[in-house]
Each structure stands twice: as structure tokens, then as C-alpha cells.
Design an enzyme around this catalytic site. Structure first.
Site: not given
Length: 250
Positions: A7, A202, A73, A43
Site C-alpha cells: 500500500n 492493517h 480500496e 486507498h
């Protein structure tokens, strides 16, 4: 085999704090893929604090060219605004391999909970169907303590869930990982019995990722950003990604 999707939101956040294009999100993605990452995640939020629409377009093109997965996302219910056309509109434009739906709001510093598959079922059905029609694999952000309700994600048409692993990371750091790991393993089992694939993400890092994957069966993908980028500040991006790849390969 578990796949690693990096990410890059935090790279975009650092760039946005100064303006311009430094650090370059696309260059960071290339470094991650060269180091062995299996895919890229971003995201993009409606307030444009992290990845922005032009990042999504560039990263989607890169991932197609490299033959790796692009995971987008976002919250399908966030209203479009200047610079942000809406999550479904972005997905329609770039057709990511995977669309991960997350129930976050502008006031959240980071994603910190999954969907309530009972209360949210009616409104999730339409965006899930729309994304499937676009050809996207659909994953829904989920809490490990959702219990039997996890099976509802399959009834909604989702292909996977992504387990929110913040509580696991907190328990591991506090030396109380056993009960948390059992909860996540049970959640994965429930999801898999319902026909869902299991992703996780996460607060996963080099310290807790190996134990998580050893204790939670058949995790298909981990999406890691914050910790990985933080560790890369000390050790370099390519070596850090390579160490994560080594962990997920077992």
C-alpha cells in the site's frame, strides 16, 4: 501461497505534504515490484490526503504492464467531490483486479473497523454487484469478531473478506497474542467455509506478520503500507519489501 500487496498511501501522503511529485509514487511502486511484491494497493480518499486520481490511473497502467494485481480500496458510499469522482467511478475507469470496500469516513485518521454485515447488507448489495459486473474481484473489510455474520459477505456476492488486523497487532505488541490469533483463525475458517477467500491488512509488520500467517490458515493476500514504509525509512524500500516477501513465502 500468500501474496504481498504494498500500500503506497503513505508515500503519497509524504508527497502531498510538500506539493510537487517528490517522492514519486509511481517510482516507489516500481521499486516495490522489482523487489518482489505481488501487487500494489492504494486507498484514495475523497479529501485527497493520500493517493489521488492521477495516482490511481498511473498505478493501474503500471500494474497491467507488469502483469501484477492492482487493488483499489475505498468507501463506495462516499459522495463524489472535486478531484474525486467516487469509488465506483474510479473502478469503472481503471478496472482494478480487486476492489476492497472499506467503511471509512473523512473524520477517520485510518480505517479502523469492518462492515456490519447485518446492518450494512442492503446497501452493500448494489455496489458489490456493480463491481462484479465490471470484472473486479470484490473484497469486504471485516472485523474478526463478526462471528457467523461473516457468511453474509458471501451472500452479498463478495469474493473475499479482508480481516482488519489492527486488534491482532495490538495484542501481539502487548504480549497477549494467543487469544487474538485464535479469534482470527476462527474468523478465517468461518469465511472459508462460506466460500470466501481471506485477505488481511492493517498494522501488520515484520514483527507480527510471520506469527499471524502461521496461525491463520490460507490467507491469500496481505496488504501492508504504514509499517512497511516506516521501516523503509531506516533500511531502504527494496530491502524492506524483500524481507516481507520472504516472510509471506514462508
Amino acid at each position: 501461497m500468500t501474496r504481498l500487496s504494498v500500500n503506497l498511501n503513505k508515500v503519497a501522503l509524504l508527497r502531498n505534504s510538500r506539493g510537487g511529485n517528490d517522492p514519486d509514487v509511481l517510482r516507489a511502486a516500481i521499486s516495490c515490484l522489482d523487489a518482489g511484491a505481488d501487487g500494489i494497493t492504494v486507498h484514495p480518499r475523497p479529501d485527497a490526503r493520500h493517493a489521488r486520481t492521477h495516482d490511481v490511473l498511473a498505478l493501474a497502467k503500471l500494474c497491467r504492464a507488469r502483469g501484477v494485481e492492482f487493488n483499489l480500496e475505498g468507501n463506495p458510499f462516499a459522495a463524489p467531490r472535486a478531484g474525486y469522482p467516487g469509488f465506483l467511478a474510479l473502478c469503472e475507469r481503471v478496472q482494478p483486479d480487486q476492489a476492497t470496500l472499506v467503511p471509512d469516513g473523512d473524520d477517520q485518521l485510518t480505517s479502523d473497523h469492518g462492515f456490519d454485515f447485518i446492518a450494512d447488507a442492503a446497501r452493500l448489495r448494489e455496489p458489490v454487484a456493480a463491481l462484479k459486473q465490471m470484472g473486479c474481484r470484490v473484497s469486504l473489510f471485516a472485523d474478526a469478531d463478526s462471528g457467523p455474520a461473516l457468511a453474509r459477505a458471501a451472500e452479498l456476492g463478495a469474493d473475499r473478506i479482508e480481516l482488519y488486523t489492527g486488534p491482532w497487532a495490538e495484542a501481539h505488541a502487548g504480549g497477549d497474542a494467543e487469544a487474538s490469533l485464535a479469534l482470527f483463525a476462527e474468523a478465517a475458517r468461518r469465511a472459508q467455509e462460506a466460500g470466501l477467500g481471506v485477505n488481511a491488512g492493517h498494522d501488520l509488520d515484520q514483527a507480527n506478520l510471520g506469527a499471524f500467517l502461521a496461525g491463520v490458515p490460507n490467507v491469500l493476500e496481505v496488504s501492508i503500507g504504514h509499517a512497511l514504509i516506516g521501516e523503509a525509512l531506516y533500511d531502504g524500500l527494496a530491502p524492506t519489501v524483500a524481507r516481507y516477501v520472504q516472510i509471506v513465502r514462508g
